[in-house]
Design a protein around this motif. Sequence first.
Motif, PDB file in Angstrom:
ATOM      1  N   GLN A  38      -3.132 -17.348  58.280  1.00 33.11           N
ATOM      2  CA  GLN A  38      -3.178 -15.921  58.579  1.00 33.11           C
ATOM      3  C   GLN A  38      -3.715 -15.026  57.482  1.00 33.11           C
ATOM      4  O   GLN A  38      -4.296 -13.982  57.754  1.00 33.11           O
ATOM      5  N   ASP A  39      -3.497 -15.423  56.232  1.00 36.80           N
ATOM      6  CA  ASP A  39      -3.904 -14.542  55.147  1.00 36.80           C
ATOM      7  C   ASP A  39      -5.412 -14.634  54.912  1.00 36.80           C
ATOM      8  O   ASP A  39      -5.942 -15.717  54.652  1.00 36.80           O
ATOM      9  N   PRO A  40      -6.124 -13.483  54.978  1.00 32.03           N
ATOM     10  CA  PRO A  40      -7.580 -13.518  54.808  1.00 32.03           C
ATOM     11  C   PRO A  40      -7.999 -14.112  53.464  1.00 32.03           C
ATOM     12  O   PRO A  40      -8.977 -14.869  53.390  1.00 32.03           O
ATOM     13  N   GLY A  41      -7.259 -13.805  52.411  1.00 28.84           N
ATOM     14  CA  GLY A  41      -7.591 -14.356  51.094  1.00 28.84           C
ATOM     15  C   GLY A  41      -7.490 -15.876  51.094  1.00 28.84           C
ATOM     16  O   GLY A  41      -8.337 -16.575  50.519  1.00 28.84           O
ATOM     17  N   MET A  86     -10.241 -20.991  50.952  1.00 30.17           N
ATOM     18  CA  MET A  86     -10.388 -22.364  51.453  1.00 30.17           C
ATOM     19  C   MET A  86     -11.821 -22.674  51.850  1.00 30.17           C
ATOM     20  O   MET A  86     -12.309 -23.777  51.613  1.00 30.17           O
ATOM     21  N   VAL A  87     -12.516 -21.697  52.433  1.00 28.51           N
ATOM     22  CA  VAL A  87     -13.926 -21.910  52.775  1.00 28.51           C
ATOM     23  C   VAL A  87     -14.727 -22.138  51.489  1.00 28.51           C
ATOM     24  O   VAL A  87     -15.532 -23.059  51.380  1.00 28.51           O
ATOM     25  N   ARG A  88     -14.475 -21.289  50.483  1.00 24.32           N
ATOM     26  CA  ARG A  88     -15.171 -21.416  49.202  1.00 24.32           C
ATOM     27  C   ARG A  88     -14.884 -22.782  48.558  1.00 24.32           C
ATOM     28  O   ARG A  88     -15.787 -23.445  48.047  1.00 24.32           O
ATOM     29  N   THR A  89     -13.629 -23.223  48.621  1.00 18.62           N
ATOM     30  CA  THR A  89     -13.259 -24.507  48.025  1.00 18.62           C
ATOM     31  C   THR A  89     -13.884 -25.664  48.807  1.00 18.62           C
ATOM     32  O   THR A  89     -14.337 -26.654  48.219  1.00 18.62           O
ATOM     33  N   ALA A  90     -13.907 -25.540  50.134  1.00 20.10           N
ATOM     34  CA  ALA A  90     -14.522 -26.585  50.969  1.00 20.10           C
ATOM     35  C   ALA A  90     -15.995 -26.745  50.602  1.00 20.10           C
ATOM     36  O   ALA A  90     -16.516 -27.866  50.512  1.00 20.10           O
ATOM     37  N   ASP A  91     -16.653 -25.635  50.370  1.00 19.97           N
ATOM     38  CA  ASP A  91     -18.056 -25.648  49.949  1.00 19.97           C
ATOM     39  C   ASP A  91     -18.182 -26.423  48.632  1.00 19.97           C
ATOM     40  O   ASP A  91     -18.982 -27.375  48.514  1.00 19.97           O
ATOM     41  N   ALA A  92     -17.348 -26.068  47.643  1.00 22.02           N
ATOM     42  CA  ALA A  92     -17.410 -26.727  46.325  1.00 22.02           C
ATOM     43  C   ALA A  92     -17.060 -28.208  46.414  1.00 22.02           C
ATOM     44  O   ALA A  92     -17.532 -29.019  45.616  1.00 22.02           O
ATOM     45  N   ALA A  93     -16.221 -28.570  47.385  1.00 23.02           N
ATOM     46  CA  ALA A  93     -15.811 -29.969  47.519  1.00 23.02           C
ATOM     47  C   ALA A  93     -16.790 -30.753  48.396  1.00 23.02           C
ATOM     48  O   ALA A  93     -16.553 -31.916  48.709  1.00 23.02           O
ATOM     49  N   GLY A  94     -17.874 -30.127  48.786  1.00 22.82           N
ATOM     50  CA  GLY A  94     -18.898 -30.839  49.546  1.00 22.82           C
ATOM     51  C   GLY A  94     -18.570 -31.055  51.011  1.00 22.82           C
ATOM     52  O   GLY A  94     -19.101 -31.971  51.640  1.00 22.82           O
ATOM     53  N   PHE A  95     -17.717 -30.203  51.565  1.00 26.84           N
ATOM     54  CA  PHE A  95     -17.402 -30.343  52.988  1.00 26.84           C
ATOM     55  C   PHE A  95     -18.574 -29.844  53.844  1.00 26.84           C
ATOM     56  O   PHE A  95     -19.364 -29.010  53.421  1.00 26.84           O
ATOM     57  N   THR A  96     -18.623 -30.369  55.073  1.00 31.12           N
ATOM     58  CA  THR A  96     -19.684 -29.991  56.007  1.00 31.12           C
ATOM     59  C   THR A  96     -19.373 -28.682  56.715  1.00 31.12           C
ATOM     60  O   THR A  96     -20.266 -27.874  56.970  1.00 31.12           O
ATOM     61  N   GLY A  97     -18.093 -28.478  57.040  1.00 31.36           N
ATOM     62  CA  GLY A  97     -17.756 -27.268  57.769  1.00 31.36           C
ATOM     63  C   GLY A  97     -16.272 -27.009  57.857  1.00 31.36           C
ATOM     64  O   GLY A  97     -15.447 -27.835  57.450  1.00 31.36           O
ATOM     65  N   VAL A  98     -15.951 -25.825  58.377  1.00 33.31           N
ATOM     66  CA  VAL A  98     -14.570 -25.388  58.546  1.00 33.31           C
ATOM     67  C   VAL A  98     -14.396 -24.919  59.988  1.00 33.31           C
ATOM     68  O   VAL A  98     -15.208 -24.131  60.485  1.00 33.31           O
ATOM     69  N   VAL A  99     -13.361 -25.411  60.652  1.00 34.81           N
ATOM     70  CA  VAL A  99     -13.071 -25.010  62.029  1.00 34.81           C
ATOM     71  C   VAL A  99     -11.799 -24.170  62.034  1.00 34.81           C
ATOM     72  O   VAL A  99     -10.765 -24.606  61.519  1.00 34.81           O
ATOM     73  N   ALA A 100     -11.875 -22.976  62.589  1.00 36.47           N
ATOM     74  CA  ALA A 100     -10.714 -22.093  62.650  1.00 36.47           C
ATOM     75  C   ALA A 100     -10.122 -22.103  64.042  1.00 36.47           C
ATOM     76  O   ALA A 100     -10.831 -21.898  65.034  1.00 36.47           O
ATOM     77  N   SER A 101      -8.831 -22.309  64.135  1.00 37.82           N
ATOM     78  CA  SER A 101      -8.127 -22.214  65.417  1.00 37.82           C
ATOM     79  C   SER A 101      -7.999 -20.753  65.782  1.00 37.82           C
ATOM     80  O   SER A 101      -8.124 -19.861  64.947  1.00 37.82           O
ATOM     81  N   ASN A 112     -16.672 -39.567  56.535  1.00 34.68           N
ATOM     82  CA  ASN A 112     -16.475 -38.709  57.708  1.00 34.68           C
ATOM     83  C   ASN A 112     -14.995 -38.623  58.073  1.00 34.68           C
ATOM     84  O   ASN A 112     -14.388 -39.632  58.436  1.00 34.68           O
ATOM     85  N   PHE A 113     -14.435 -37.448  57.967  1.00 35.37           N
ATOM     86  CA  PHE A 113     -13.007 -37.274  58.276  1.00 35.37           C
ATOM     87  C   PHE A 113     -12.704 -35.792  58.433  1.00 35.37           C
ATOM     88  O   PHE A 113     -13.532 -34.935  58.106  1.00 35.37           O
ATOM     89  N   ALA A 114     -11.509 -35.500  58.921  1.00 34.86           N
ATOM     90  CA  ALA A 114     -11.058 -34.108  58.993  1.00 34.86           C
ATOM     91  C   ALA A 114      -9.705 -33.974  58.322  1.00 34.86           C
ATOM     92  O   ALA A 114      -8.878 -34.889  58.365  1.00 34.86           O
ATOM     93  N   LEU A 115      -9.504 -32.818  57.695  1.00 37.57           N
ATOM     94  CA  LEU A 115      -8.243 -32.477  57.047  1.00 37.57           C
ATOM     95  C   LEU A 115      -7.753 -31.186  57.694  1.00 37.57           C
ATOM     96  O   LEU A 115      -8.534 -30.244  57.867  1.00 37.57           O
ATOM     97  N   ILE A 116      -6.480 -31.141  58.048  1.00 34.76           N
ATOM     98  CA  ILE A 116      -5.936 -29.933  58.700  1.00 34.76           C
ATOM     99  C   ILE A 116      -4.931 -29.232  57.791  1.00 34.76           C
ATOM    100  O   ILE A 116      -4.016 -29.873  57.270  1.00 34.76           O
ATOM    101  N   MET A 117      -5.098 -27.927  57.605  1.00 35.45           N
ATOM    102  CA  MET A 117      -4.117 -27.122  56.876  1.00 35.45           C
ATOM    103  C   MET A 117      -3.450 -26.171  57.865  1.00 35.45           C
ATOM    104  O   MET A 117      -4.106 -25.633  58.760  1.00 35.45           O
ATOM    105  N   GLY A 118      -2.147 -25.941  57.691  1.00 38.75           N
ATOM    106  CA  GLY A 118      -1.405 -25.143  58.661  1.00 38.75           C
ATOM    107  C   GLY A 118      -1.053 -23.746  58.185  1.00 38.75           C
ATOM    108  O   GLY A 118      -1.364 -23.343  57.069  1.00 38.75           O
ATOM    109  N   ASN A 119      -0.378 -23.049  59.055  1.00 40.36           N
ATOM    110  CA  ASN A 119       0.089 -21.685  58.817  1.00 40.36           C
ATOM    111  C   ASN A 119       0.941 -21.590  57.546  1.00 40.36           C
ATOM    112  O   ASN A 119       1.709 -22.499  57.244  1.00 40.36           O
TER     113      ASN A 119
END
Lengths: 258, 258
Positions: free
Chosen positions: A120-123, A128-143, A206-213
């Motif tokens: 929920q928190d915009p920050g 997390m998007v910025r960190t995913a980029d630095a960690a070489g992730f392909t993308g971020v999916v938002a529920s 190839n994998f997915a990681l899920i972070m929660g509320n």
Amino acid sequence: MREQITSVHNQHVKNWRKLQTHKGRNKFGQYLLDGWHLVQEASHSNQKLIDLIGTADELDQHDDIVSLFENVYEVSPEIIKSITDTNTPQGIVAVVELPNIHVLPADHLKGAWLFLDRVQDPGNVGTMVRTADAAGFTGVVASNQTADFFNPKVVRSMQGSQFHLELVAGDLKKWIADFKSSGLPVYGTQLNPAAKNFRDVTPGANFALIMGNEGQGMAADLLSQTTDNLYIPMRGNAESLNVAVSAGILMFQLNQGN
Amino acid sequence: MREQITSVHNQHVKNWRKLQTHKGRNKFGQYLLDGWHLVQEASHSNQKLIDLIGTADELDQHDDIVSLFENVYEVSPEIIKSITDTNTPQGIVAVVELPNIHVLPADHLKGAWLFLDRVQDPGNVGTMVRTADAAGFTGVVASNQTADFFNPKVVRSMQGSQFHLELVAGDLKKWIADFKSSGLPVYGTQLNPAAKNFRDVTPGANFALIMGNEGQGMAADLLSQTTDNLYIPMRGNAESLNVAVSAGILMFQLNQGN
């Protein structure tokens, strides 16, 4: 063509201000970038550039970027202030096209993906998007119920990473099912010492990681669908970690060598 | 003894409000805890409890904690709001003794320590203290110009970790020299691919990690004094990581098994 605007009641200014809201962004199909760093990132991306809005001083100093925009507006610092949510804006704002995040990327079952379950928190979302980029992730999916990627606070925290990876709005149940039916692992996260120690997992490319509320963690009906649920063992007396910090620790652990 | 206060102009209320500032906290030797979670943490610590301030509803529901305080003040939600910087306060605030962070802990050359070199954002400082706690660190040393540990925003982000580890204000040059003269490694951090890959370091149980300012990183005259300077390799196009995320990745990497 440089147009001068002096009143905060000007219709352009009113419309730009609306881009601070989800409704306004969707109505106009646009969002705001605040500051030179983001405007420069956008100018190197293939995002459509719509309006450039700046004080005379700022516009005069950056001819190269100014020339990339068809519509350039010279405005007062007060107008800049009225359209951004920053306390000390730099005096330059761009309006760019809102990407369609409801399209499934062609390569959506390849690479490392981060799924956000009602964060929920915009920050936190932006970090997390910025960190995913630095960690070489392909993308971020938002529920559904995750903070909007193009909310000004998220945009500020992303620091331009929206131009480097795929951002998608999606039904996480469907994404999990797609990954699993393709034989790709999906890792949930859980504040539960009985879950799997994150250091014991070595995924492939190839994998997915899920972070929660932030308060509630991941939804139970997602936890039950994952390949494994991971836990970060805590050694002090802290009860939990900030979700963006946890995501950073996990992303850099899981996506090391591929 | 429960005293009722109805006016925001009451002298107690004015004094509590001053605890939002560094000057006020030092003048009174007190700081504020906002919300039941922190008040509970404080009541289990050996921090001296000074005042408990709550709405009638909140005080009535927590007799066990209320009885630990000598001075209990029943106030309106408006008064609570006027002394905290939270948008939606829970209706309970405690005033506790400000620890003296200028004392050198007896065991200051033992365990894992986090040094903060001019980290300015209160949320970052608080999150790093919370993460250090979870990673089993012994303490955190703040340089001059690092956000004050007892700033309300830092306190909110620490989530009670100030009761679990040592917080110290110190001269980092002196701390680095002390560690090194005791044969203990000190790791700086640098946004520089030529620095040492953080995954190639396996410290023992006793070491220090230094995190630098958000915009400028660590000061050059500290970087030159460390045992090694570490870098987190970034694989995407991001230019940097948030300092609290970097600190989390490094702390959980460096302090794994000791």
